[in-house]
Enzyme design. Structure first.
Site, PDB file in Angstrom:
ATOM      1  N   HIS A 133      15.083  23.635-101.625  1.00 56.21           N
ATOM      2  CA  HIS A 133      13.681  23.569-101.205  1.00 56.21           C
ATOM      3  C   HIS A 133      13.275  24.886-100.571  1.00 56.21           C
ATOM      4  O   HIS A 133      14.109  25.724-100.226  1.00 56.21           O
ATOM      5  CB  HIS A 133      13.449  22.394-100.244  1.00 56.21           C
TER       6      HIS A 133
ATOM      7  N   CYS B 190       6.706  24.838-100.641  1.00 54.23           N
ATOM      8  CA  CYS B 190       7.607  23.774-101.104  1.00 54.23           C
ATOM      9  C   CYS B 190       7.162  23.173-102.443  1.00 54.23           C
ATOM     10  O   CYS B 190       7.955  23.079-103.385  1.00 54.23           O
ATOM     11  CB  CYS B 190       7.755  22.698-100.029  1.00 54.23           C
TER      12      CYS B 190
ATOM     13  N   HIS C 117       6.281  17.413 -97.497  1.00 56.43           N
ATOM     14  CA  HIS C 117       7.327  18.357 -97.926  1.00 56.43           C
ATOM     15  C   HIS C 117       8.058  17.782 -99.127  1.00 56.43           C
ATOM     16  O   HIS C 117       8.230  16.562 -99.245  1.00 56.43           O
ATOM     17  CB  HIS C 117       8.314  18.629 -96.791  1.00 56.43           C
TER      18      HIS C 117
END
Length: 344
Positions: free
Chosen positions: A319, A259, A307
């Protein structure tokens, strides 16, 4: 100066940690499941319950991944500092040897003339302690010799100091490598557990819900046009280009990402350097509220800031989710929102 560079030595495999990281994709998980008869999910659990457990394992793995990324960044920096110190020691040793050769020529002349000055004996000694303790003898030689001996003393001190710094840096590197190993094991254990759970589901049950590249392509122009500046627009455009790329933990592109690796690569393409980890990236720009979001903003999730995605407008982000799905378009409200930052 490059001629004095000593051969690079890798210690404990720290420089290859990212290359040896285990990568898991959904396809890989399915293939592994087909080859193994173990690790099936509890038959009492529904597919939704299994997917919830898998999602939890992926989130825990991502926490460990960001810790790994941070430790890897520090280990790489420590290794570079160690290499720089070794190069500097080599250069200093070369200068010291040149100075000692000069003093050796003077000593040879004095010897032919009937004797060797005590200061030169100390300067040419192979015992640094003895040499440094004999500074009072420097006063017995002429000014030119005094300067040469003084220079040799300083160069020898520099070499010893650099060697000491290198020993400290090597110890720090070994410690970083141990930390890397710990985080790597945590990540692989979590991903292995997720794979075993997925192996108990059918392909249809474990298929991720993913946005298609065409859906993203329909919005790229409008999202880029609404970006606050050209660099944010370039980062968004890069993210759209990477839709469908596999998730690989520890990866920063160009063909696979985790990520924070995706967001770092997106802004790198726009000429902006971001830190490596989610918890560092959130401090890399001006914090903005959810209501202020604009394309190019970084959006962060979970209480531990584990994240990150890149906002592209219309409540959507791009993402790299986890090993079950490739880089994709997703709603910002898909995960617990923790904050946002505008990088440029």
């Amino acid at each position: 100066m490059a001629a004095h560079r000593r051969p690079r030595r890798r210690l404990g495999g720290g420089g290859t940690a990212a290359r040896t990281a285990v990568t898991v994709t959904l396809a890989g998980a399915a293939g592994a499941a087909g080859l193994s008869g173990t690790g099936h999910a509890d038959p009492q659990q529904t597919p939704a319950q299994v997917r919830a457990q898998v999602d939890k394992l992926y989130q825990e793995a991502e926490v460990a991944t960001e810790k790994y990324n941070g430790a890897k960044e520090k280990a790489d920096a420590a290794e570079q500092r160690l290499e720089d110190l070794r190069d500097e020691v080599a250069r200093k040793e070369d200068r010291l040897n040149a100075t000692r050769e000069t003093l050796g020529s003077v000593a040879a002349a004095q010897y032919r003339g009937g004797g060797l000055d005590p200061a030169l004996q100390l300067a040419l000694s192979s015992d640094p302690d003895r040499y440094l303790e004999g500074a009072e003898f420097v006063q017995r030689v002429g000014s030119r010799q005094t300067a040469a001996v003084g220079r040799a003393r300083k160069e020898l001190r520099d070499v010893e100091q650099l060697r000491g710094a290198a020993r400290i840096e090597r110890a720090a590197l070994v410690s970083r490598q141990a930390e890397l190993k710990k985080h790597r094991k945590t990540v692989t254990d979590k991903l292995d557990a997720a794979r075993r759970l997925l192996s108990g589901l059918t392909a249809e049950e474990r298929a991720p819900r993913a946005a298609t590249r065409s859906a993203g392509a329909r919005e790229v122009l409008s999202a880029s046009a609404e970006a606050p500046n050209s660099r944010a627009a370039a980062a968004v455009a890069y993210a759209y280009q990477k839709l469908g790329s596999p998730y690989v933990w520890g990866a920063t592109g160009p063909n696979a990402f985790d990520c924070s690796g995706l967001t770092q690569a997106a802004y790198r393409s726009a000429g902006v350097a971001l830190p490596r980890t989610t918890y560092a990236q959130i401090g890399a720009g001006r914090r903005v509220s959810r209501s202020e979001l604009a394309p190019g903003d970084l959006v962060f999730f979970y209480s531990g800031i584990s994240h990150v995605g890149i906002y592209v407008g219309n409540g959507q982000m791009i993402h790299a989710p986890n090993p079950s799905a490739p880089v994709r378009l997703a709603p910002v409200d898909e995960m617990p929102f923790a904050g946002a930052a505008r990088v440029v």
